[in-house]
Motif scaffolding. Structure first.
Motif, short mmCIF file in Angstrom:
data_model
loop_
_atom_site.label_atom_id
_atom_site.label_comp_id
_atom_site.label_asym_id
_atom_site.label_seq_id
_atom_site.Cartn_x
_atom_site.Cartn_y
_atom_site.Cartn_z
N UNK A 165 -67.78 64.48 -37.76
CA UNK A 165 -68.49 64.87 -36.35
C UNK A 165 -68.14 66.07 -35.85
N UNK A 166 -68.90 66.56 -35.20
CA UNK A 166 -68.56 67.91 -34.27
C UNK A 166 -69.38 67.98 -32.92
N UNK A 167 -68.56 68.82 -32.03
CA UNK A 167 -69.11 68.93 -30.59
C UNK A 167 -69.68 70.26 -30.70
N UNK A 168 -71.13 70.62 -30.31
CA UNK A 168 -71.51 71.70 -30.25
C UNK A 168 -71.26 72.69 -28.90
N UNK A 169 -70.70 73.79 -28.92
CA UNK A 169 -70.37 74.44 -27.93
C UNK A 169 -71.78 75.00 -26.98
N UNK A 170 -71.48 74.98 -25.71
CA UNK A 170 -72.48 75.44 -24.80
C UNK A 170 -71.73 76.64 -24.12
N UNK A 204 -68.21 75.42 -23.16
CA UNK A 204 -67.99 74.34 -22.81
C UNK A 204 -68.39 73.11 -24.10
N UNK A 205 -67.73 72.00 -23.94
CA UNK A 205 -68.36 71.02 -24.90
C UNK A 205 -69.75 70.54 -24.67
N UNK A 206 -70.70 70.31 -25.48
CA UNK A 206 -72.00 69.92 -25.50
C UNK A 206 -72.01 68.75 -26.31
N UNK A 207 -73.45 68.48 -26.96
CA UNK A 207 -73.68 67.26 -27.54
C UNK A 207 -72.96 67.25 -28.84
N UNK A 208 -72.43 65.91 -29.13
CA UNK A 208 -71.55 65.78 -30.37
C UNK A 208 -72.67 65.33 -31.40
N UNK A 209 -72.25 65.93 -32.72
CA UNK A 209 -73.24 65.99 -33.88
C UNK A 209 -72.56 65.26 -35.06
N UNK A 210 -73.20 64.26 -35.45
CA UNK A 210 -72.75 63.85 -36.96
C UNK A 210 -73.41 64.23 -38.18
N UNK A 211 -73.15 64.07 -39.06
CA UNK A 211 -73.60 64.46 -40.48
C UNK A 211 -74.01 63.10 -41.11
N UNK A 212 -74.87 63.19 -42.06
CA UNK A 212 -75.09 62.02 -42.91
C UNK A 212 -73.87 61.70 -43.79
N UNK A 213 -73.71 60.53 -44.13
CA UNK A 213 -72.63 59.88 -45.02
C UNK A 213 -73.47 59.49 -46.21
N UNK A 214 -72.49 60.11 -47.35
CA UNK A 214 -73.17 60.04 -48.74
C UNK A 214 -72.19 58.96 -49.35
N UNK A 215 -72.91 57.91 -50.10
CA UNK A 215 -71.98 56.89 -50.79
C UNK A 215 -72.54 56.79 -52.24
#
Length: 151
Positions: free
Chosen positions: A38-43, A58-69
């Protein structure tokens, strides 16, 4: 001894984990789990009357990647393909997926919970006539949130 921690604590090995799909209590065996990020995109922002010629972040929207199983293919086990087919028919079932890193006694030490997960990609195995490997399928999950609990 060389490499020994001062207080006797050791980092956990990553090969002992469990994955639970949905609210059911059955655990599905997987060979590999990746993409727990998970990461927070900077503004970047700058006041119009700021005397510095640079922006602040400043912290912006949090973004998550897809999880691979990844897991081995079993005879007559089409559960993932049925789940993926539901997406194509627009009757998707979003599930809660719980991934736990376990200690030597089997107790969870770290838990990742994916909220409203659904299959976005499924890949069958590659086939080679001269290979001596297990057939492995890959399931990629998209989700709406990742929570991490340590301990």
């Amino acid at each position: 001894m060389a490499g020994e921690a001062q207080d006797g604590n050791w980092p956990l090995p990553k090969f002992y984990f469990s994955v639970r799909l949905g609210s059911q209590d059955n655990t599905v065996s997987f060979q590999e789990v990746s993409g727990l990020e998970t990461e927070t995109q900077p503004i970047e922002y700058r006041h119009g009357d700021n005397k510095l010629f640079s922006t602040i972040k400043m912290p912006g929207i949090t973004k998550t990647g897809n999880v691979t199983l990844k897991r081995g293919i079993f005879v007559n086990d089409n559960n993932f393909w049925r789940w993926f087919d539901a997406v194509k028919m627009n009757t998707i079932t979003k599930e809660t997926v719980t991934i736990q890193l376990l200690d030597e006694t089997g107790s969870p030490t770290m838990t990742w919970t994916l909220t409203n997960a659904w299959p976005t990609k499924i890949t069958g195995t590659d086939m080679k006539a001269d290979a001596n490997e297990v057939a492995v399928e890959t399931l990629e999950l998209s989700h709406e949130g990742l929570t991490i609990k340590n301990g």
